[in-house]
Design a protein around this motif. Structure first.
Motif, short mmCIF file in Angstrom:
data_model
loop_
_atom_site.label_atom_id
_atom_site.label_comp_id
_atom_site.label_asym_id
_atom_site.label_seq_id
_atom_site.Cartn_x
_atom_site.Cartn_y
_atom_site.Cartn_z
N ALA A 24 0.82 -1.21 0.00
CA ALA A 24 0.00 0.00 0.00
C ALA A 24 0.85 1.27 0.00
O ALA A 24 0.35 2.35 -0.22
N ALA A 25 2.14 1.12 0.25
CA ALA A 25 3.01 2.27 0.44
C ALA A 25 3.72 2.67 -0.84
O ALA A 25 3.91 1.86 -1.75
N GLY A 26 4.13 3.93 -0.91
CA GLY A 26 4.87 4.43 -2.06
C GLY A 26 6.32 3.99 -2.03
O GLY A 26 6.84 3.55 -1.01
N GLU A 27 6.98 4.16 -3.18
CA GLU A 27 8.38 3.73 -3.32
C GLU A 27 9.32 4.48 -2.39
O GLU A 27 10.33 3.94 -1.93
N ASP A 28 9.04 5.74 -2.12
CA ASP A 28 9.95 6.57 -1.32
C ASP A 28 9.62 6.55 0.17
O ASP A 28 10.18 7.33 0.94
N ALA A 29 8.72 5.68 0.55
CA ALA A 29 8.29 5.66 1.95
C ALA A 29 9.44 5.24 2.87
O ALA A 29 10.34 4.48 2.47
N ILE A 30 9.39 5.74 4.11
CA ILE A 30 10.31 5.27 5.15
C ILE A 30 9.71 4.00 5.72
O ILE A 30 8.59 4.02 6.25
N GLU A 358 18.67 8.53 10.94
CA GLU A 358 18.12 9.74 10.31
C GLU A 358 16.69 9.50 9.82
O GLU A 358 15.80 10.33 10.03
N SER A 359 16.48 8.35 9.18
CA SER A 359 15.13 8.01 8.71
C SER A 359 14.18 7.85 9.88
O SER A 359 13.00 8.24 9.80
N LEU A 360 14.69 7.27 10.97
CA LEU A 360 13.85 7.09 12.17
C LEU A 360 13.42 8.45 12.72
O LEU A 360 12.25 8.64 13.09
N ARG A 361 14.34 9.40 12.75
CA ARG A 361 13.99 10.76 13.23
C ARG A 361 12.92 11.38 12.34
O ARG A 361 11.95 11.97 12.82
N GLU A 362 13.10 11.26 11.03
CA GLU A 362 12.11 11.79 10.08
C GLU A 362 10.75 11.16 10.31
O GLU A 362 9.72 11.84 10.31
N ALA A 363 10.75 9.84 10.48
CA ALA A 363 9.50 9.11 10.69
C ALA A 363 8.81 9.56 11.97
O ALA A 363 7.58 9.72 12.01
N LEU A 364 9.60 9.79 13.02
CA LEU A 364 9.02 10.24 14.29
C LEU A 364 8.42 11.63 14.16
O LEU A 364 7.40 11.94 14.77
#
Length: 376
Positions: A24-30, A358-364
């Protein structure tokens, strides 16, 4: 077509809720949905596979149980870490921990017999029980998401073939304390029920130590599944193993030799090197996961989100409001709805912090925005 087109066993299972979320998610998703460490496999493990391939050692079938040096390395690992003497003949190298779980179920569960497992719990326990013709018997977890031995014992009936223990746990990150693990061993011994211990996240314990029921059992009631996928970031190599008593291994081998013949030969050479070589990569992964866990707990605390503290693995299950998972996915962050892991997961989301910091920070940051909108 007359009659039933497909087996009742396969009709009883469905595509994993985790996979549905990915699609269900896009290609650029975290992607915080996948239990895939963001580390490379150890260089010495890769090199061992390359050398085996180039020398022609990986071209032929190995023995059904796997190459002797790998099984010796696995036996040595169990002696070192669990304090139990394992004969290399009592080990089967499998196509990942997934096949090992499948073999254990097929060898021990008769049609209609019950399999007790944690709820929420890893998606395979329910599905593989059904594939084996068994009856799933999920047991709710405590508030801290650990499995209560008393709840397991209460659930046992004359029809119970097996109960599953998973510590450190997926999807919860919970770690069973030593007293509970001793109880699991006692329950298996006294009730003559197999304890299937799924230990694939073994090295990732942040507080205290990992304990295995095989260390405490007085009978051969414990079957242990482990592998290289998580410990050495080798999920794609598909190399796990199962160890148990000689009579149990012989029954599991009957299944393995027909459905698999042997685990991938190049992966076996890589796994042997991973197990016998330097273990610094594992320590580095554990430290990194603990740092990310602490980041995640701090941020959720700031957001006012309740989350039982995960003491191991690389997962957390925060309590989230309705609409949270879909809103995260819409904004490019994949998390998995808790109910994908059983009814007990309702009201939670599972997220993996086996992704770069870094991705985890963005996701949060995205989650903070989602929560603000849902609460508005």
């Amino acid at each position: 077509m007359s009659g039933r087109e497909f087996s009742a066993r396969v009709e009883a299972i469905s595509i994993s809720g985790i996979r549905e979320v990915f699609e269900a998610a896009g290609e650029d998703a975290i992607n915080l949905g996948l239990g895939q460490p963001d580390f490379p496999a150890p260089a010495h493990a890769r090199q061992a596979a390359v050398e085996a391939i180039e020398a022609g050692k990986a071209d032929a079938y190995t023995g059904n149980k796997g190459i002797e040096p790998l099984r010796e390395a696995i036996a040595a690992k169990h002696e070192r870490d669990q304090g139990v003497a394992v004969d290399p003949g009592d080990v089967i190298a499998t196509a990942g921990g997934s096949e090992a779980l499948h073999l254990a179920m097929e060898a021990h569960v008769d049609a209609g017999q019950e399999v007790i497992f944690p709820d929420p719990g890893f998606v395979s326990y329910d599905a593989l029980t059904k594939v084996a013709g068994g009856t799933p018997k999920p047991v709710p977890l405590r508030d801290d998401l650990t499995l209560d031995p008393a709840a397991v014992e209460d659930a046992i009936t004359d029809d119970t073939a097996m109960f599953v223990v998973n510590s450190p746990g997926n999807p919860t990150g919970a770690v069973s304390p030593e007293d509970d693990v001793r109880e699991f061993a006692r329950i298996a011994d006294e009730h003559d029920v197999v304890c299937l211990s799924d230990e694939v996240y073994e090295p990732f314990v942040f507080e205290g130590d990992h304990h295995s029921p095989i260390s405490y059992a007085d009978t051969d009631s414990v079957v242990v599944v482990n592998g290289c996928s998580k410990t050495y970031s080798m999920t794609g190599w598909r190399l796990g193993w199962v160890t148990a008593s000689t009579r149990r291994i012989e029954r599991m081998l009957r299944v393995h030799q027909y459905i698999q013949a042997c685990a991938s030969a190049p992966a076996q050479y890589a796994a042997e090197a991973a197990l016998t070589g330097p273990q610094g990569v594992v320590d580095e992964m554990r430290e990194t996961f603990e740092e990310r866990r602490n980041l995640l707990l701090d941020r959720f605390s700031e957001m006012g989100v309740e989350v039982p503290t995960p003491k191991g693995a690389f997962y957390a299950m925060p309590k989230v409001p309705e609409g949270f998972v879909d809103a995260c996915i819409d904004r490019g962050v994949i998390v998995v709805p808790g109910e994908a892991f059983g009814d007990g997961g309702a009201g939670h989301a599972r997220l993996s912090y086996a992704n770069d910091t870094e991705s985890l920070r963005e996701a949060l940051d995205v989650m903070e925005g989602v929560l603000a909108d849902l609460r508005a």
